[in-house]
Design a protein around this motif. Sequence first.
Motif, PDB file in Angstrom:
ATOM      1  N   THR A  20      32.260  27.640  39.357  1.00  0.00           N
ATOM      2  CA  THR A  20      33.066  26.473  38.999  1.00  0.00           C
ATOM      3  C   THR A  20      32.561  25.227  39.698  1.00  0.00           C
ATOM      4  O   THR A  20      32.401  24.162  39.086  1.00  0.00           O
ATOM      5  CB  THR A  20      34.537  26.718  39.371  1.00  0.00           C
TER       6      THR A  20
ATOM      7  N   LEU B 216      29.327  23.926  38.183  1.00  0.00           N
ATOM      8  CA  LEU B 216      29.514  23.082  37.007  1.00  0.00           C
ATOM      9  C   LEU B 216      29.939  21.662  37.420  1.00  0.00           C
ATOM     10  O   LEU B 216      29.496  20.664  36.838  1.00  0.00           O
ATOM     11  CB  LEU B 216      30.557  23.708  36.081  1.00  0.00           C
ATOM     12  N   HIS B 217      30.781  21.621  38.433  1.00  0.00           N
ATOM     13  CA  HIS B 217      31.197  20.313  38.949  1.00  0.00           C
ATOM     14  C   HIS B 217      29.995  19.544  39.495  1.00  0.00           C
ATOM     15  O   HIS B 217      29.863  18.328  39.283  1.00  0.00           O
ATOM     16  CB  HIS B 217      32.254  20.495  40.024  1.00  0.00           C
TER      17      HIS B 217
ATOM     18  N   GLU C  44      28.010  18.085  36.639  1.00  0.00           N
ATOM     19  CA  GLU C  44      28.671  16.895  36.107  1.00  0.00           C
ATOM     20  C   GLU C  44      28.379  15.674  36.969  1.00  0.00           C
ATOM     21  O   GLU C  44      28.152  14.566  36.459  1.00  0.00           O
ATOM     22  CB  GLU C  44      30.180  17.122  36.023  1.00  0.00           C
TER      23      GLU C  44
ATOM     24  N   PRO D 172      26.314  29.875  33.815  1.00  0.00           N
ATOM     25  CA  PRO D 172      27.217  28.845  33.280  1.00  0.00           C
ATOM     26  C   PRO D 172      26.588  27.453  33.280  1.00  0.00           C
ATOM     27  O   PRO D 172      26.852  26.661  32.369  1.00  0.00           O
ATOM     28  CB  PRO D 172      28.434  28.907  34.215  1.00  0.00           C
ATOM     29  N   VAL D 173      25.779  27.175  34.288  1.00  0.00           N
ATOM     30  CA  VAL D 173      25.095  25.876  34.321  1.00  0.00           C
ATOM     31  C   VAL D 173      24.160  25.745  33.126  1.00  0.00           C
ATOM     32  O   VAL D 173      24.102  24.710  32.452  1.00  0.00           O
ATOM     33  CB  VAL D 173      24.333  25.700  35.651  1.00  0.00           C
TER      34      VAL D 173
ATOM     35  N   LEU E  32      25.996  25.001  29.950  1.00  0.00           N
ATOM     36  CA  LEU E  32      26.379  23.589  29.860  1.00  0.00           C
ATOM     37  C   LEU E  32      25.173  22.721  29.499  1.00  0.00           C
ATOM     38  O   LEU E  32      25.255  21.862  28.614  1.00  0.00           O
ATOM     39  CB  LEU E  32      26.994  23.133  31.179  1.00  0.00           C
TER      40      LEU E  32
END
Length: 935
Positions: free
Chosen positions: A105, A108-109, A112, A148-149, A152
């Motif tokens: 998580t 991902l932050h 961003e 997950p990265v 994205l």
Amino acid sequence: MWLRLLSLVLWAALVQVSQTNEKISPRKAFMDGDVIIGILSSVHSTIDNLQGRVRPEEFTCSNFDQISFVRMLAAIYTIDTINKANFLPGVRLGYAVYDPCAGATKALHSVEQMLSTNGSLPVMDDYSEFRPKVKVILGARYSLLTIPVAKLLSLYLFPQISTTSSAVVLSDKLKFPGFFRVIPSDVYQTEAMVQLIRDFDWNWVGLVSMDDDYGKGVHQSFLKDAEEAGVCVAYEKIIPHYLGHAESKKRIKEVARKIQLSDAQVVVVVLRPELVEVLFEEMIRSNTTRVWIASDAWSRSTDVATMKDVNKVGGVFGFSFISGKITGFEQYLQNLPIRPGVTNDFIEEYKQLKIDCAPGSPEVCSKPNADYLVKNIELPLFYGERVAIWSIVHALKEQLGCDETFCPGDTHFPPFELREKLQKVNFTLDGKRKFFDKKGDFEDGYDVIMWVPDGEHRRAEVKGSFTIQPRKVVVNSHDIIWTSTPNNTRPVSRCSPSCNPGSSKKVSNVSCCYSCTPCDEGSYSDSDDEDDCHPCPNDTWSLKGWTKCEPRTVKYLQWSDPYPIALLVGVGVGLLLLIIVFVFFIVYRNTVLIKSANLLMSCFMMVGLAVSFGSVVLFMDEPSIHLCRAQQTMYALGFTLCVSCILVKAFRTFLAFMAFDPVRHHRLNKLYKPLIIMVLATSVQGLVCVFWLIYDTPNVDQTPPSNQSMIHVLQCSEGSNVGFGVMHGYIALLALICFLLAFKGRKVPHDFSETSIIIFSMLIHLFVWLCFIPIYITKNESRPIVQASAILVSNYGIIFCHFLPKCYRAIWGKHTTEQIRARLRKFSESINHASVDSGLSSQDLEMDPGSRRSVSFALPLFTSSESLTDSGFLPTSRHLSLTSASPQSISPSAENPSFNLSHADSVFVITAPEGPTALERPDMAIRQRQRSWSM
């Protein structure tokens, strides 16, 4: 309408201005440049109170991770080195390092933050003109974060390079079009694991993995490769990937219990280092020793290798990515400089930890000096960061169109364009070619490492390698120290003991659990743990449990073998004896003894025996159809000829001593034709052989050898068993007739007949061939030797019974006429008492006056008038008749008997007048105590 159009134009202008003038706010570590490289480095390994979050507040991280810290420094040092070398003329590289704290998580932050403009990430339908300052992202360390990265970033076709994330799924270009890595996929790592397990002859292993995408991918890939290689998984256990998970420690204890109870001595562990530490603590507490196969996620973990009592867990093998040296990096770590204009909060934190010895980092506090990182961290592990940065730089060089002096391209390009250039990268670094395959992976292979004791801790040593082209594990097994077993012996981890060559596996429910079954005859296995035995090729055979097939040994009676030599000696001696006998018979042919033996019949007997001896020679050498025919027919005709001659002699004796009735005697006498009897008896055998050869001839035995024998015995078959039986039966019949005829005259003294030698020789023959019958019936491989031996024994029986005694008596015996008279008188006296032989009393011998009574006596010494004449005795007749006209009893032994000789009806008559007279020719030997009376 115009107002709306004006607002859209103003919004586009603002976006363009913001993208052109965007600046990255420092996030822990930052260096500005014309092109910014984003770096995801989990310098902290734990997010505090992740499960207790109730508000989307800022993440708080702890547990400073030296490995990730040094990995980040390796990337920064490589960027600085490239800038100093001016590899991209006029273009300066920068970097922005964010710490995802090993959490997906937060990762991902962090992404961003890298891609945002003025603190926000624009939402567009078309990102073709999306131009963030960061053009490429390096990281993350774990596949758990990288996946997950990458999902994205696939929205933007944004390039991402990893140096450690090896999950199989990341090779899917459809899902992750912008992902690259300078390491192989886990599909090769699991293949390398399985090969290593097979090389150590293990097939019974446990598997422990995490429940994230990385763990699931390795788990499934390992199961597939293990099944193909014949490695069985005794148990499969999955642990939550997040250590702070409420079920993690409970689940680890359950896994530890399963490991203790299982007989699998090898465990494949696909976990993060912090989970391995907890698992090893349980192993140390329970004093459980195993061999551990480590995935790349923890195979080089210093934290695990330096934990307390780590030497008690057993041997540790692992796979790490190809390593190398980064020149000058050691000096950089000793100084850790921060240049002006550069922000690096991570270096500051590390230095502060050394000074303050903050709780939770005792390993850093223990050695607060400049050489700590150099001495306690394996720097070759971070060679991937050097390779990844150089890959990016070569792609940038192509994107910017750089030459030796200038890079004319626009540094504010959309990141997706760099992705295309990365796919085509192909350069040389430190003497080795570097390029991405069509899946975006490097194919460098792996180092095979083993943890060796280093005091109370462990250190990793390279013991081999795994190459992808070709896919092969090479391990230097001589340098391996086995800590999980006594005496440094290799551990055994098999569900069932290995099946040695010569046997195959009989599998139960699990392919690795089986019993070993020896290969049947005609099949073999030449390696361990064969699933099935292989059939022998043509013209070869094997016995039960053999590891190879061999041609059968062809066996037959060879000239140089002991038994054939003995048989040949027997044949030679027999033929020599026949020659000697023949010479003696010729030399002594005029003697009474040789005349009585019938020289002509004896010579025919010798010829038959010679032919019979010759048949024995034909049993030697490799049999053929012609030899098989000849050996049987030669014996049949030769021995039949010999027995036919004996039959003539036996019949002669029978006629001389057994004819009670003169009429019957006269009739039988007409049948006594020696040559005709011999020819007819032998001809019958000849007819038997002719029919035998025509309808089912003897041939080489084509019966396959026994499955339990490696010897192929070549011998003759009889063809028709009927023919073989009739041939031998006919000889036996002749022998039996000879025996019966001779047995009738068994009481005659041997001086006057051949009955005893005929009886004995025929008994020898019958006994020998009766012994041969069981061997013939059982088809014994020794049948040729036994049959040849039986022929020799039969032949020798006749030689020793019929010939050698006569030779001896002809040379050393005394057989003058006077001696014969003396024996005749003695025998004549023995017939004085009629009750002894015929039951006649003296009254039966009294005769009335004028009556004519005669007593007939046989002359067995002669078989024809010629023999009588040649011997000097009476010229005709085979019988004498004693006649008396007086009423008194006739006694051939009375004192001074006087008889007159006359011839009547082919019977030589001795007439006794009144009163005793003298027998003029007492040498007319009467050999048997039998007589007949005629009125």
